[in-house]
Design an enzyme around this catalytic site. Structure first.
Site, PDB file in Angstrom:
ATOM      1  N   HIS A  24       0.796  -1.261   0.035  1.00  0.00           N
ATOM      2  CA  HIS A  24      -0.118  -0.032   0.065  1.00  0.00           C
ATOM      3  C   HIS A  24       0.842   1.268  -0.036  1.00  0.00           C
ATOM      4  O   HIS A  24       1.690   1.580   0.948  1.00  0.00           O
ATOM      5  CB  HIS A  24      -0.914  -0.109   1.302  1.00  0.00           C
ATOM      6  CG  HIS A  24      -1.830   1.215   1.336  1.00  0.00           C
ATOM      7  ND1 HIS A  24      -1.873   1.887   2.459  1.00  0.00           N
ATOM      8  CD2 HIS A  24      -3.040   1.653   0.585  1.00  0.00           C
ATOM      9  CE1 HIS A  24      -2.882   2.869   2.213  1.00  0.00           C
ATOM     10  NE2 HIS A  24      -3.363   2.521   1.187  1.00  0.00           N
TER      11      HIS A  24
ATOM     12  N   HIS B 244      -1.006  11.122  -2.752  1.00  0.00           N
ATOM     13  CA  HIS B 244      -2.186  10.759  -2.232  1.00  0.00           C
ATOM     14  C   HIS B 244      -3.276  11.749  -2.215  1.00  0.00           C
ATOM     15  O   HIS B 244      -4.350  11.788  -2.767  1.00  0.00           O
ATOM     16  CB  HIS B 244      -2.292   9.784  -0.877  1.00  0.00           C
ATOM     17  CG  HIS B 244      -3.620   9.534  -0.265  1.00  0.00           C
ATOM     18  ND1 HIS B 244      -4.272  10.424   0.251  1.00  0.00           N
ATOM     19  CD2 HIS B 244      -4.453   8.441  -0.533  1.00  0.00           C
ATOM     20  CE1 HIS B 244      -5.545   9.887   0.798  1.00  0.00           C
ATOM     21  NE2 HIS B 244      -5.345   8.423   0.286  1.00  0.00           N
TER      22      HIS B 244
END
Length: 253
Positions: free
Chosen positions: A11, A53
């Site tokens: 991740h 992100h």
């Protein structure tokens, strides 16, 4: 990978150990034997895809600048590593070509699209020049419009709809239900779901998705007991901040 093998996807790279969404994190994930990486991608104002992100660079690079309103040159000047520790000082925000180039033979990348469909022309160019085959790439997004367009633009690349779960405080009902997920996958043409780890993901949940011929990917799993439970159900992948460590905790998976 056969259908009984669950992949361990790093991740934002090896983000437990290294600064998320940097080449340091992705390269470390490969060193730790992750089966794949997941990264978040946005388009700059000058049309370049970068890996970050948040909509702003503030949390990871210290400057409250909107990625969509910044040029690549502006973003390249930022340090996206020092917040994680001095040893990561100087780690920059990578462009998608650098991330794709890192993917070894037999490994995968999950490309999470954090903006809209405007990213697709640049993504098409990046993928075409990457040398990766379609089986090494997956596209994931919360935005169903992005999923629909991804299947039109890249019919040979698997797409997975990202979803969280919400629980009704009065009834305890969890949304979306497995049937609602299947309906959305059918509507968008998605190849499967990529959902948050939750108790609702049980054997019945898996059976409903499998009956619809859809894949099941789960995020973010850093707990060994949760990982074992999901592995026993035969989900397709676990996205985890600690892919290398988690694989080591479950030998003979």
């Amino acid at each position: 990978m056969n259908k009984h093998t669950t992949a361990f996807i790093a991740h934002r790279g090896a983000s437990h150990d290294a600064p998320e969404n940097t080449m340091a994190a992705f390269n470390l994930a490969w060193q730790q034997d992750a089966d794949g990486i997941e990264g978040d991608f946005r388009l700059t104002k000058d049309g370049v895809i970068v890996c970050v992100h948040d909509a702003s660079a503030k949390r990871t690079a210290g400057l409250d600048i909107n990625i969509a309103e910044a040029s690549l040159a502006e973003l390249r000047r930022l340090d996206a590593g020092c917040w994680k520790g001095d040893q990561w000082r100087g780690a920059g925000i990578p462009v998608i070509d650098e991330v794709l180039e890192s993917v070894p033979a037999g490994k995968r990348i999950f490309i999470e699209i954090k903006c809209g469909v405007e990213i697709f022309p640049a993504l098409n160019k990046a993928l075409a020049g990457s040398g990766l085959d379609c089986g090494q790439v997956a596209i994931i997004a919360f935005d169903t419009a992005v999923i629909i367009e991804a299947k039109k633009k890249f019919p040979r690349i698997k797409t997975f709809w990202l979803t969280n779960f919400t629980e009704d405080k009065n009834t305890g009902a969890v949304k979306p239900s497995p049937d609602e997920i299947v309906a959305m996958l059918e509507k968008t043409g998605a190849d499967g779901v990529d959902c948050r780890e939750h108790a609702v993901v049980d054997q019945q949940f898996v059976q409903i998705l499998r009956k619809a011929h859809k894949e099941i990917h789960i995020w973010t799993v850093d707990n060994v007991s949760a990982a074992r439970r999901l592995l026993d159900m035969g989900v397709d992948s676990l996205t985890t901040n600690r892919a290398g460590w988690l694989k080591q905790q479950i030998p003979g998976r």
